[in-house]
Scaffold this motif. Structure first.
Motif, mmCIF file in Angstrom:
data_model
loop_
_atom_site.group_PDB
_atom_site.id
_atom_site.type_symbol
_atom_site.label_atom_id
_atom_site.label_comp_id
_atom_site.label_asym_id
_atom_site.label_seq_id
_atom_site.Cartn_x
_atom_site.Cartn_y
_atom_site.Cartn_z
ATOM 1 N N UNK A 108 0.843 -1.193 0.000
ATOM 2 C CA UNK A 108 0.000 0.000 0.000
ATOM 3 C C UNK A 108 0.875 1.238 0.000
ATOM 4 N N UNK A 109 0.329 2.318 -0.534
ATOM 5 C CA UNK A 109 1.040 3.598 -0.605
ATOM 6 C C UNK A 109 0.382 4.598 0.328
ATOM 7 N N UNK A 110 1.200 5.208 1.177
ATOM 8 C CA UNK A 110 0.761 6.249 2.102
ATOM 9 C C UNK A 110 1.663 7.458 1.890
ATOM 10 N N UNK A 111 1.080 8.643 1.736
ATOM 11 C CA UNK A 111 1.881 9.839 1.449
ATOM 12 C C UNK A 111 1.696 10.885 2.539
ATOM 13 N N UNK A 112 2.811 11.312 3.110
ATOM 14 C CA UNK A 112 2.852 12.421 4.047
ATOM 15 C C UNK A 112 3.628 13.567 3.415
ATOM 16 N N UNK A 113 3.097 14.776 3.509
ATOM 17 C CA UNK A 113 3.829 15.963 3.055
ATOM 18 C C UNK A 113 4.199 16.788 4.288
ATOM 19 N N UNK A 114 5.503 16.936 4.495
ATOM 20 C CA UNK A 114 6.018 17.643 5.666
ATOM 21 C C UNK A 114 6.361 19.081 5.317
ATOM 22 N N UNK A 115 5.993 19.997 6.220
ATOM 23 C CA UNK A 115 6.411 21.400 6.162
ATOM 24 C C UNK A 115 7.413 21.557 7.304
ATOM 25 N N UNK A 116 8.692 21.486 7.003
ATOM 26 C CA UNK A 116 9.687 21.390 8.058
ATOM 27 C C UNK A 116 9.716 19.966 8.581
ATOM 28 N N UNK A 117 10.131 19.789 9.814
ATOM 29 C CA UNK A 117 10.257 18.441 10.372
ATOM 30 C C UNK A 117 9.173 18.104 11.384
#
Length: 206
Positions: free
Chosen positions: A179-188
């Motif tokens: 499965x594919x899971x996507x997180x987009x981070x703004x900084x850490x």
């Protein structure tokens, strides 16, 4: 500046098919698991991916290598991304663990952060090492897109931390093979969950 973390659970193994806890046991992919990884590799082949990381266990390693091949990418292996060490529970099914370990099994499902699995890990130990690994990846690849091939427990933890969830209930997050899971981070320290447990690349086998 956004950093994209594409989290991929490894392909199917024989122990997955048999409903057995794997943990640190180094169980390889089945041929079906390899084909699952190839279908996701095709889905991701047109994207610009800057780096590939993986747990050092073979099922995640091989999944990452298949994903990296269309990009001619190098895979970096991090032991910190290993699945939970289930100790004496590895190789057993849910039913076998419940029958053999009774109250301890119940504790694991209610308070895993503090429950010590015999010869294994507490969930908090896994949280600590996963946090170190993701923080390091974010620091190395700010503003880039990174694929991370890992395990169900690890991905649940990473997502749970990003969303500020009570990780005693991390097991309520379903994670299918490849499965594919996507997180987009703004900084850490700030992340948005854009996709979770997506398997649209896999054939419908129902």
């Amino acid at each position: 500046m956004k950093t994209g973390i594409y989290l991929v659970r490894h392909g199917e193994t024989a122990w997955n098919a048999g409903g057995k806890f794997q943990g640190h046991s180094d169980i390889p992919l089945t041929e079906r698991g390899r084909e699952q990884a190839r279908t996701l590799a095709a889905r991701l082949s047109s994207l610009k991916i800057d780096a590939f990381y993986s747990s050092d266990l073979s099922r995640a390693r091989e999944t990452a290598e298949i994903l990296a091949e269309p990009h001619q990418g190098t895979v970096y292996y991090l032991p910190e991304l290993r699945e939970i060490n289930f100790g004496q529970w590895e190789g057993l099914t849910f039913k076998e663990i419940a029958e053999a370990y009774g109250e301890l099994s119940t504790q694991w499902w209610t308070t895993p952060l503090t429950t010590q699995i015999p010869a294994g890990e507490r969930l908090q130990q896994v949280v600590d090492r996963c946090t170190r690994a993701i923080t390091d990846i974010l620091n190395r690849h700010a503003g880039e897109t990174v694929v991370v091939a890992a395990h169900g427990g690890v991905i649940r933890i990473i997502v749970g931390i990003a969303l500020g969830l009570d990780l005693n209930f991390f097991w309520k997050l379903r994670l299918d093979n490849v499965s594919l899971t996507i997180l987009k981070y703004h900084g850490s320290d700030k992340a948005i969950l854009e996709l979770f447990n997506d398997t649209c690349h896999l054939p419908d086998e129902s």
